[in-house]
Design a protein around this motif. Structure first.
Motif, PDB file in Angstrom:
ATOM      1  N   GLN A  25       0.814  -1.214   0.000  1.00 16.34           N
ATOM      2  CA  GLN A  25       0.000   0.000   0.000  1.00 16.34           C
ATOM      3  C   GLN A  25       0.851   1.269   0.000  1.00 16.34           C
ATOM      4  OE1 GLN A  25      -0.726  -2.542   2.289  1.00 16.34           O
ATOM      5  NE2 GLN A  25      -2.360  -3.357   1.001  1.00 16.34           N
ATOM      6  N   GLY A  26       2.165   1.130   0.004  1.00 16.50           N
ATOM      7  CA  GLY A  26       3.039   2.294  -0.016  1.00 16.50           C
ATOM      8  C   GLY A  26       3.391   2.835   1.365  1.00 16.50           C
ATOM      9  N   ARG A  27       2.956   2.154   2.427  1.00 11.04           N
ATOM     10  CA  ARG A  27       3.288   2.593   3.782  1.00 11.04           C
ATOM     11  C   ARG A  27       4.675   2.081   4.155  1.00 11.04           C
ATOM     12  NH1 ARG A  27      -2.226   0.408   6.203  1.00 11.04           N
ATOM     13  NH2 ARG A  27      -1.178  -1.387   5.338  1.00 11.04           N
ATOM     14  N   TRP A  28       5.367   2.875   4.951  1.00 12.77           N
ATOM     15  CA  TRP A  28       6.706   2.488   5.389  1.00 12.77           C
ATOM     16  C   TRP A  28       6.620   1.471   6.513  1.00 12.77           C
ATOM     17  CZ3 TRP A  28      10.439   3.677   2.247  1.00 12.77           C
ATOM     18  CH2 TRP A  28      10.312   4.801   1.447  1.00 12.77           C
ATOM     19  N   GLN A  29       7.414   0.419   6.427  1.00 10.77           N
ATOM     20  CA  GLN A  29       7.428  -0.626   7.442  1.00 10.77           C
ATOM     21  C   GLN A  29       8.511  -0.329   8.472  1.00 10.77           C
ATOM     22  OE1 GLN A  29       8.201  -4.106   5.100  1.00 10.77           O
ATOM     23  NE2 GLN A  29       6.021  -4.491   4.749  1.00 10.77           N
ATOM     24  N   ARG A  30       8.336  -0.914   9.659  1.00  9.80           N
ATOM     25  CA  ARG A  30       9.375  -0.795  10.685  1.00  9.80           C
ATOM     26  C   ARG A  30      10.579  -1.612  10.224  1.00  9.80           C
ATOM     27  NH1 ARG A  30       7.942   1.254  15.428  1.00  9.80           N
ATOM     28  NH2 ARG A  30       9.523   0.067  16.570  1.00  9.80           N
ATOM     29  N   ASN A  31      11.771  -1.036  10.354  1.00 11.26           N
ATOM     30  CA  ASN A  31      12.959  -1.727   9.871  1.00 11.26           C
ATOM     31  C   ASN A  31      14.026  -1.930  10.939  1.00 11.26           C
ATOM     32  OD1 ASN A  31      13.868   0.837  10.162  1.00 11.26           O
ATOM     33  ND2 ASN A  31      14.562   1.116   8.062  1.00 11.26           N
ATOM     34  N   GLY A  32      13.731  -1.651  12.185  1.00  9.82           N
ATOM     35  CA  GLY A  32      14.689  -1.879  13.256  1.00  9.82           C
ATOM     36  C   GLY A  32      15.842  -0.887  13.274  1.00  9.82           C
TER      37      GLY A  32
END
Length: 132
Positions: A25-32
């Protein structure tokens, strides 16, 4: 001849930030990123340069030659026969050679590959005077 062989120490490459990723959906994911930044700080505080200089001094005092060889792809090369496959790492910690079936820890395999590269360099006579 006795030699101490190691890969190059370059913490600048190890401390790169985590890359951001987007979902469908184009949302940024958590990447640590916060955990990675703490690891980066600990890596930079560890004084790898001093450790490298100290081990070089100790090896030279013991009459060993000090060699620095390329560590590129060392955890993907097969230590048994030298085969290289990008897909030889089914997990982060394991190596399985798809050609000969050799299995080992990726770290242990990489250390064997680096040691063999040092032996190859000595046998080829490509050691520089400063490596002695």
């Amino acid at each position: 001849m006795r030699a101490a062989v190691r890969g190059p120490v370059s913490p600048g490459r190890w401390t790169a930030g985590a890359r951001p990723k987007q979902d469908e959906q184009g949302r940024w994911q958590r990447n640590g990123e916060s955990a990675k930044s703490e690891l980066n700080a600990a890596t930079l505080r560890s004084a790898l340069g001093k450790t490298n200089a100290f081990s070089t001094c100790k090896a030279l005092r013991a009459g060993k030659r000090c060699l620095t060889v390329s560590a590129q792809h060392s955890s993907q090369d097969c230590a048994a026969y030298g085969h290289f496959y990008r897909d030889s790492r089914p997990t982060q910690a394991a190596l399985v050679c798809p050609r000969c079936g050799y299995q080992d820890s990726a770290d242990a395999n990489a250390s064997r590959v680096i040691a063999q590269r040092g032996v190859d360099e000595v046998l080829a006579g490509s050691c520089r005077e400063r490596d002695r």
